[in-house]
Design a protein around this motif. Sequence first.
Motif, PDB file in Angstrom:
ATOM      1  N   LYS A 145       0.832  -1.213   0.000  1.00 28.55           N
ATOM      2  CA  LYS A 145       0.000   0.000   0.000  1.00 28.55           C
ATOM      3  C   LYS A 145       0.862   1.257   0.000  1.00 28.55           C
ATOM      4  O   LYS A 145       0.464   2.287  -0.558  1.00 28.55           O
ATOM      5  CB  LYS A 145      -0.947  -0.014   1.203  1.00 28.55           C
ATOM      6  N   TYR A 149      -0.036   4.234  -2.503  1.00 22.72           N
ATOM      7  CA  TYR A 149      -0.721   5.416  -1.982  1.00 22.72           C
ATOM      8  C   TYR A 149       0.249   6.325  -1.219  1.00 22.72           C
ATOM      9  O   TYR A 149       1.214   5.857  -0.610  1.00 22.72           O
ATOM     10  CB  TYR A 149      -1.858   4.992  -1.040  1.00 22.72           C
ATOM     11  N   PRO A 152      -0.717   5.529   3.151  1.00 13.26           N
ATOM     12  CA  PRO A 152      -1.298   4.219   3.444  1.00 13.26           C
ATOM     13  C   PRO A 152      -1.777   4.143   4.882  1.00 13.26           C
ATOM     14  O   PRO A 152      -1.167   4.725   5.781  1.00 13.26           O
ATOM     15  CB  PRO A 152      -0.131   3.256   3.201  1.00 13.26           C
ATOM     16  N   TYR A 155      -5.202  -1.524   8.041  1.00 17.82           N
ATOM     17  CA  TYR A 155      -6.499  -2.159   7.813  1.00 17.82           C
ATOM     18  C   TYR A 155      -7.244  -2.265   9.133  1.00 17.82           C
ATOM     19  O   TYR A 155      -6.645  -2.533  10.178  1.00 17.82           O
ATOM     20  CB  TYR A 155      -6.298  -3.551   7.217  1.00 17.82           C
ATOM     21  N   THR A 205      -5.324  -8.900  -4.772  1.00 18.03           N
ATOM     22  CA  THR A 205      -5.953  -8.040  -3.777  1.00 18.03           C
ATOM     23  C   THR A 205      -7.051  -7.179  -4.385  1.00 18.03           C
ATOM     24  O   THR A 205      -7.087  -6.976  -5.607  1.00 18.03           O
ATOM     25  CB  THR A 205      -4.902  -7.110  -3.144  1.00 18.03           C
ATOM     26  N   TYR A 207      -7.057  -4.091  -4.240  1.00 16.24           N
ATOM     27  CA  TYR A 207      -6.400  -2.869  -4.717  1.00 16.24           C
ATOM     28  C   TYR A 207      -6.195  -2.902  -6.227  1.00 16.24           C
ATOM     29  O   TYR A 207      -6.102  -1.858  -6.864  1.00 16.24           O
ATOM     30  CB  TYR A 207      -5.051  -2.671  -4.021  1.00 16.24           C
TER      31      TYR A 207
END
Length: 240
Positions: A145, A149, A152, A155, A205, A207
């Motif tokens: 991540k 990003y 990030p 989760y 994933t 993503y």
Amino acid sequence: MVRARRAFFDEGHFSSVADCLAQTVLEGVQRWAPSSTGPVTVLDAGCGEGRYIGEVQQLLSGAGYTCDCLGVDISPLAVKLAARKYEGVRFAVANSFHLPFRDASFDCIVTAFSPWPVTEFRRVLRPGGFVVAAGPGEEHLLGLKAVLYDRPVLYQPREFGSSTVGGAVEASHPDRPPRPEIEKRVLETLNLVSGEDAKNLLQMTPYWWKATEEQQRRIGDLTSLHTPIDVRICCHRYDN
């Protein structure tokens, strides 16, 4: 996505997750499976290309159990790849929310990074049966991540189980999963040494579906990737 999973698993990645999940199933069988002459029945709902149920079947057989392991997935390609590789497991194309099995058919259901339709699972579980579920923990794939990003975030783990596709289980739901009898966590660093492996991981994933072409290219151009894998594995037993 399915071929990416197969290529990724064939490199030996996530072996610790598969091992831990299979060991949890074995522990559940040792504690709760009926002591009869019939086989231990295990269903992997949302089995993908078969990695996890293949590991379960091998471990149970190696421990001396006669087992009947089945895997279902909505992807015909996934089922085709699974059936070719794992000869000791039966596979079929099916929807986890509408399973083509009779009531009380299974001693154990496995769901790994897949939905848990609580009413349907409860229907096909035998009394005293159990569900082994695997899902992401807080730090899961944080390194991946961080490449995708600018900011990030960790989760936020949720309770396992859903009453509808993507829906949460209400506290009063009659088939709400009981508290887990066994809880485990796999937390380690995954070290990838090619952009191909990193891109295969991304395709496994959610993503992947949101990634722009530039983000996909960024992952594919990596020469290495180091990311935590953080997986929760829980075993929930239904008394009746």
